[in-house]
Write an enzyme that holds these catalytic residues in place. Structure first.
Site, mmCIF file in Angstrom:
data_model
loop_
_atom_site.group_PDB
_atom_site.id
_atom_site.type_symbol
_atom_site.label_atom_id
_atom_site.label_comp_id
_atom_site.label_asym_id
_atom_site.label_seq_id
_atom_site.Cartn_x
_atom_site.Cartn_y
_atom_site.Cartn_z
ATOM 1 C CB CYS A 111 0.680 -3.802 3.997
ATOM 2 S SG CYS A 111 1.471 -3.989 2.417
ATOM 3 C CG HIS A 218 -3.949 -4.376 2.292
ATOM 4 N ND1 HIS A 218 -3.628 -3.040 2.939
ATOM 5 C CD2 HIS A 218 -2.760 -4.278 1.759
ATOM 6 C CE1 HIS A 218 -2.691 -2.529 2.681
ATOM 7 N NE2 HIS A 218 -1.951 -3.177 1.870
ATOM 8 C CD GLU A 220 -6.623 -2.773 4.887
ATOM 9 O OE1 GLU A 220 -6.277 -2.232 3.947
ATOM 10 O OE2 GLU A 220 -6.227 -3.987 5.603
#
Length: 246
Positions: A111, A218, A220
C-alpha cells in the site's frame, strides 16, 4: 554455532510513526504473515540514521502501509483528503527504500510501501483516486469512529510477471484501504497488475532488481487466502537465497 546462512531470514518491517505522541506501532498481521512464511520479523521505527548498518543486518524488507506521503516529496499538490502525513517517516522510508534497492535487498512494498518505492525512484502519485478514475470501484471505505473499514475488489495480474509467478494466480480478490495510487511510473519499474473494475495500478515490480515488488492492496489482511500468503513466502525465499549468496 549455526552458520548465518542456515538461520531463518531476518525481515525488517517499517512501523508507523509517532504522530500525536503515540508510541511506534504496527498491526500484528504483518508480523503474523512473516512468521507464517518462515521469516523472523524485525520492526523498524522511523528516525534511524544508520541505514547502512541497519540494512547490513537484514535479509529482506517490507515497507508497510499507513498514512499519505507528503505531496512535496513527489512535486504533488495539497488535497483535502490527504491524511496522517509524517515527515519523519517519509524521510526514513524514502532513504531506506533507495538504499535497499541499490543493495538488491528483497523488498515488498505494501500500500503506502508501494508508493514509497515509486516516489523514491522518481515517480509520482494520484492524490485522490476518485478525481481521476471516478467512483465505479471502491478502493477504501470511509472510516467509522474509532475504526477503519477495509473493502475487497478483484485485481488482474500480468501472467508474465514475477508477481504472477509468486502468487500462482492471474486474478485474485484483495483487501484494500487506499485513496491514492501510482500516476507516473519511474524508469526501472513496470506495472504488473490493475484493478479489474477501473484499471487503477495495483502492483509494480522492478525490472533490474532480483526481487522488488510493490502491491497496492494489503496481503497481510488476507493471509488465510493461499494466493496472498504466497507473496510473503516468496519474499522470505528470496531473502533466504540472498542470505546464502552473502
Amino acid at each position: 554455532m549455526m552458520s548465518r546462512k542456515y538461520r531463518k531470514p531476518l525481515i525488517g518491517i517499517t512501523t508507523y510513526g509517532r504522530l500525536a505522541a503515540l508510541p511506534f506501532s504496527l498491526p500484528s498481521e504483518y508480523i503474523d504473515a512473516v512468521r507464517k512464511a518462515g521469516g523472523i520479523p524485525i520492526l523498524l521505527p522511523p528516525g534511524e540514521i544508520e541505514l547502512g548498518i541497519l540494512l547490513d543486518s537484514l535479509d529482506g524488507l517490507i515497507i508497510s502501509g499507513g498514512g499519505d506521503i507528503h505531496p512535496a516529496c513527489y512535486n504533488g499538490f495539497a488535497h483535502p483528503t490527504i491524511y496522517s502525513v509524517d515527515r519523519e517517516r517519509d524521510a526514513f522510508e524514502l532513504q531506506l527504500g533507495k538504499l535497499a534497492l541499490e543493495r538488491h535487498l528483497p523488498i515488498l512494498g505494501i500500500c503506502r510501501g508501494l508508493q514509497i518505492l515509486i516516489v523514491a525512484s522518481g515517480g509520482t502519485l494520484i492524490p485522490h483516486i476518485p478525481d481521476v478514475y471516478g467512483t465505479s470501484a471502491l478502493h477504501r471505505l470511509e472510516p467509522e469512529p474509532g475504526r477503519r473499514l477495509h473493502t475487497e475488489h478483484l485485481v488482474t495480474i500480468d501472467g508474465e510477471s514475477l508477481l504472477a509467478e509468486c502468487l500462482q494466480n492471474f486474478r485474485i480478490s484483495v483487501v484494500s484501504w487506499h485513496h491514492q495510487a501510482v500516476d507516473k511510473v519511474p524508469p526501472g519499474w513496470r506495472v504488473v497488475a490493475h484493478a479489474w473494475d477501473d484499471g487503477v495500478i495495483e502492483a509494480v515490480e522492478h525490472e533490474h532488481h532480483p526481487w522488488a515488488i510493490g502491491v497496492q492492496w494489503h496481503p497481510e489482511l488476507s493471509i488465510l487466502d493461499p494466493s496472498n500468503q504466497k507473496l510473503f513466502l516468496a519474499l522470505v525465499q528470496a531473502a533466504h537465497i540472498r542470505q546464502e549468496c552473502h
